[in-house]
Design an enzyme around this catalytic site. Structure first.
Site, PDB file in Angstrom:
ATOM      1  N   GLU A   1      -2.241  -1.042  -9.968  1.00 19.27           N
ATOM      2  CA  GLU A   1      -0.872  -0.622  -9.325  1.00 19.27           C
ATOM      3  C   GLU A   1      -0.242  -1.620  -9.269  1.00 19.27           C
ATOM      4  OE1 GLU A   1      -2.028   1.143  -5.353  1.00 19.27           O
ATOM      5  OE2 GLU A   1       0.114   1.341  -5.099  1.00 19.27           O
TER       6      GLU A   1
ATOM      7  N   ARG B   1     -17.468  -4.808  -7.612  1.00 21.39           N
ATOM      8  CA  ARG B   1     -16.158  -5.680  -7.881  1.00 21.39           C
ATOM      9  C   ARG B   1     -16.662  -6.825  -7.668  1.00 21.39           C
ATOM     10  NH1 ARG B   1     -12.249  -3.494  -4.953  1.00 21.39           N
ATOM     11  NH2 ARG B   1     -11.471  -5.438  -4.365  1.00 21.39           N
TER      12      ARG B   1
ATOM     13  N   LYS C   1      -5.370  -7.266  -2.636  1.00 16.42           N
ATOM     14  CA  LYS C   1      -4.059  -7.549  -2.612  1.00 16.42           C
ATOM     15  C   LYS C   1      -3.313  -7.467  -1.221  1.00 16.42           C
ATOM     16  CE  LYS C   1      -3.560  -4.847  -6.152  1.00 16.42           C
ATOM     17  NZ  LYS C   1      -2.857  -3.837  -7.080  1.00 16.42           N
TER      18      LYS C   1
HETATM   19  P1  ATP Z   1      -6.895  -4.758  -4.281  1.00 16.64           P
HETATM   20  O1  ATP Z   1      -8.160  -4.113  -3.390  1.00 16.64           O
HETATM   21  O2  ATP Z   1      -6.636  -6.163  -4.414  1.00 16.64           O
HETATM   22  O3  ATP Z   1      -5.643  -4.084  -3.611  1.00 16.64           O
HETATM   23  P2  ATP Z   1      -6.802  -2.674  -6.022  1.00 16.64           P
HETATM   24  O4  ATP Z   1      -8.455  -2.103  -6.532  1.00 16.64           O
HETATM   25  O5  ATP Z   1      -6.096  -1.718  -5.110  1.00 16.64           O
HETATM   26  O6  ATP Z   1      -7.155  -3.983  -5.626  1.00 16.64           O
HETATM   27  P3  ATP Z   1      -5.588  -2.098  -8.457  1.00 16.64           P
HETATM   28  O7  ATP Z   1      -4.322  -2.680  -8.917  1.00 16.64           O
HETATM   29  O8  ATP Z   1      -5.778  -0.821  -8.099  1.00 16.64           O
HETATM   30  O9  ATP Z   1      -5.964  -3.051  -7.258  1.00 16.64           O
HETATM   31  O10 ATP Z   1      -6.770  -2.643  -9.448  1.00 16.64           O
HETATM   32  C1  ATP Z   1      -6.949  -2.549 -11.006  1.00 16.64           C
HETATM   33  C2  ATP Z   1      -8.113  -2.253 -11.548  1.00 16.64           C
HETATM   34  O11 ATP Z   1      -8.707  -3.762 -11.031  1.00 16.64           O
HETATM   35  C3  ATP Z   1      -8.985  -1.410 -10.815  1.00 16.64           C
HETATM   36  O12 ATP Z   1      -9.687  -0.883 -11.833  1.00 16.64           O
HETATM   37  C4  ATP Z   1     -10.078  -2.149  -9.862  1.00 16.64           C
HETATM   38  O13 ATP Z   1     -11.049  -1.417  -9.984  1.00 16.64           O
HETATM   39  C5  ATP Z   1     -10.136  -3.591 -10.416  1.00 16.64           C
HETATM   40  N1  ATP Z   1     -10.337  -4.585  -9.462  1.00 16.64           N
HETATM   41  C6  ATP Z   1      -9.430  -4.734  -8.313  1.00 16.64           C
HETATM   42  N2  ATP Z   1     -10.090  -5.618  -7.596  1.00 16.64           N
HETATM   43  C7  ATP Z   1     -11.229  -5.994  -8.268  1.00 16.64           C
HETATM   44  C8  ATP Z   1     -12.415  -7.086  -8.140  1.00 16.64           C
HETATM   45  N3  ATP Z   1     -12.456  -7.491  -6.755  1.00 16.64           N
HETATM   46  N4  ATP Z   1     -13.475  -6.950  -8.827  1.00 16.64           N
HETATM   47  C9  ATP Z   1     -13.347  -6.278 -10.023  1.00 16.64           C
HETATM   48  N5  ATP Z   1     -12.321  -5.367 -10.348  1.00 16.64           N
HETATM   49  C10 ATP Z   1     -11.382  -5.116  -9.415  1.00 16.64           C
HETATM   50 MG    MG Z   2      -6.488   0.488  -6.290  1.00 20.13          MG
END
Ligand code: ATP
Ligand code: MG
Length: 563
Positions: free
Chosen positions: A37, A263, A273
């Site tokens: 995102e 994760r 984020k």
């Molecule tokens: P955050 O929790 O940091 O806001 P998010 O999951 O909202 O992260 P996205 O931009 O939606 O961020 O993530 C893009 C991809 O990265 C998704 O498929 C998510 O599952 C993966 N991702 C995010 N954080 C991690 C992590 N700590 N380890 C592995 N994969 C991750």
């Molecule tokens: Mg997300």
């Protein structure tokens, strides 16, 4: 072969793909996607997902799509889109077509919603957000049907068209899937598919006043792109049922499946984020690219290499159980990479003048030194040497503790690449600080070796005072003082920021050739660690270096010493 040299083991995702290929599922194709995102900068957790998704595509001869999951206009920006593309490329991955944007599918997603209405599987609901919550029930209590659930298809189509046309204010109504308000999976209790948001979108502008929700958008985007394996983190496990429900209502030539993995969590680090943005907004760090930040921007500016990050992601592997990875593994991966690739040089971080009393004034000489002790291909450089040098303050003690093998009155040490010197005296200023150390050198030890078999226990680094260049050097420590800064629910994680996470040294002395290094160039300062020229501030007339990682894991050492 050591443990670390083994080819990537068959983790559960690779086993699933092996099996799919054996059965010719998805027509033998492998298509993954990385769906960030664009509401912030990528962090090291995303690196795990990028390496996994792009890595699988590479390994299985498939493709991985970069897709922006941009359904939330309020928080998303073009700046983030660009930085994400840049970071993925920097990590060493590329995409064939695209990048893709969920927002490019808004019209199609709208069409699927209309289809669901026609199938009697979606309805416009006028409950307020508060009322929706009340009707939803809990994990232990079933939900209740919305009073709007039995609207006719015609009425729903009419209302949905008017939602799109902007006839209703934000929050007035939503389009909901008609599934089961008593489902044990709360997500299946008539989830919202579309909501009204009178917000400008960074790509579609004012074209839309309603936006599809994540759960509705994601599966459809996957299917529209022909994704075969939609891999996400464990928190989406419960969403899988909805993912399948949506897709099962339509016919697809390629039917994607969702798989969840654990994760990445790292000790002394926050990878979210939402949390990282607080550190930036509240000025706890200097920005998204502060070298202490676990963002890809941050670690890149700190001096992490894509090679080290990819190695790290390979070593931590992919599993289904959540765990916490020790940050020292990440540091270890960087050391291993830079040990092979970083040229060596000398830098004095806390300078004290060393005067060689028997070295003639006005005389100077040069030493040709290899840039890497094990790799002659990395060339050599010339080091100038004269009567006055700089050494690091901690390499001299007026009163040496036991086992101190460096300079103290009467001791003999090797000046790296140069000569043996014997300390003859020192001066202090009024506050007791040592301001100058004096010594004599043995001209018969040129190059740092003695013909008579005389051994010295210590070797110290130095820089020639006449030609040294002033530099700023930044040293870093862990950003948080505790292993898991998010563990205490009633504690603000920002209170756990390490006040000593940044030390800026402004009087450092470096070999003159280092000033000409390009921004981001990496280098080992002998005995101090691996450094990189700062990507933003380093300039030939004002060198700035960041320490990427120390030579040894000082935390492990402290533990081994029982201190
Ligand atoms: P955050 O929790 O940091 O806001 P998010 O999951 O909202 O992260 P996205 O931009 O939606 O961020 O993530 C893009 C991809 O990265 C998704 O498929 C998510 O599952 C993966 N991702 C995010 N954080 C991690 C992590 N700590 N380890 C592995 N994969 C991750
Ligand atoms: Mg997300």
């Amino acid at each position: 072969m050591t443990e670390n040299d083994k080819p990537a083991s068959r983790d559960f995702i690779r086993q699933i793909i092996d099996e799919n290929l054996r059965n010719n599922a998805h027509g033998g194709r492998v298509c993954t996607r990385f769906p960030p995102e664009p509401n912030g900068y990528l962090h090291i957790g995303h690196a795990k997902s990028i390496c996994l998704n792009f890595g699988l595509a590479k390994e299985f001869g498939g493709v991985c799509n970069l897709r922006f999951d941009d359904t939330n206009p309020g928080k998303e920006e073009l700046e983030y889109v660009e930085s994400i593309m840049d970071d993925v490329r920097w990590l060493g991955f590329s995409w064939k077509d695209g990048p893709y944007y969920a927002s490019d599918y808004f019209e199609k997603i709208y069409g699927f919603a209309v289809e669901l209405i026609k199938l009697g599987k979606a309805y416009v609901c006028n409950l307020s957000a508060e009322e929706v919550r009340e009707h939803r029930g809990t994990l232990t209590k079933p939900g209740r049907n919305s009073p709007y659930r039995d609207r006719s298809v015609e009425e729903n189509l009419d209302l949905f068209t008017r939602m799109r046309a902007g006839e209703f204010p934000d929050g007035h109504c939503t389009l909901r899937a008609k599934i089961d308000m008593t489902s044990p999976n709360v997500i299946m209790r008539d989830p919202a598919l579309f909501r009204i948001r009178r917000q400008r979108h960074h790509r579609t502008g004012d074209a839309w006043l309603i936006y599809p929700l994540y759960d509705f958008t994601h599966c459809l985007s996957d299917a529209l792109e022909g994704v075969t394996h939609s891999i996400c983190t464990l928190e989406f496990e419960n969403n899988r049922e909805l993912y399948d429900w949506v897709l099962d209502n339509f016919k697809w030539s390629v039917r994607p499946r969702q798989y969840e993995f654990a994760r990445l969590n790292l000790t002394y680090t926050v990878v979210s984020k939402r949390k990282l943005i607080q550190l930036v907004d509240e000025g706890v760090v200097s920005g998204w690219d502060d070298p202490r930040m676990p963002t890809l921007r941050g670690v890149r500016r700190r001096g992490y290499t894509p090679e080290a990050l990819r190695d790290f992601c390979e070593r931590i592997g992919v599993a289904r159980a959540d765990n916490m990875v020790d940050i020292s593994l990440l540091e270890h991966c960087l050391r291993e990479d830079l040990n092979v690739r970083a040229p060596r040089a000398m830098a004095v971080l806390n300078p004290v003048r060393l005067v060689i009393e028997n070295y003639p004034e006005g005389q100077a000489e040069e030493f040709i030194c290899q840039n890497h002790p094990e790799n002659p291909d990395m060339g050599s450089r010339s080091l100038s040497f004269s009567r006055e040098l700089y050494i690091d303050a901690e390499d001299f003690r007026a009163e040496p503790p036991k086992k101190f093998h460096r300079l103290f009155p009467g001791s003999e040490v090797r000046l790296r690449h140069a000569y043996y010197v014997t300390c003859t005296g020192f001066s202090r200023n009024e506050s007791g600080e040592v301001t100058e150390v004096r010594c004599t050198y043995d001209p018969k030890t040129r190059g740092g070796w003695s013909d008579d078999g005389r051994k010295v226990k210590g070797t110290i680094h130095w820089v020639d005072a006449a030609s040294a260049v002033n530099a700023t050097v930044r040293l870093y420590d862990r950003l948080f003082t505790v292993e898991n800064p998010l563990a205490g629910k009633d504690r603000d994680f920002k209170e756990l920021v390490n006040p000593n996470s940044l030390t800026t040294l402004t009087r450092c002395k470096i070999e003159p050739s280092l000033a000409a290094l390009a921004p981001e160039a990496f280098i080992q300062f002998e005995r101090h660690g691996y450094f990189c020229a700062d990507s933003k501030e380093h300039a030939p007339d004002r060198p700035v270096f960041n320490r990427s990682v120390a030579l040894r894991d000082s935390y492990a050492k402290t533990q081994a010493d029982g201190k």
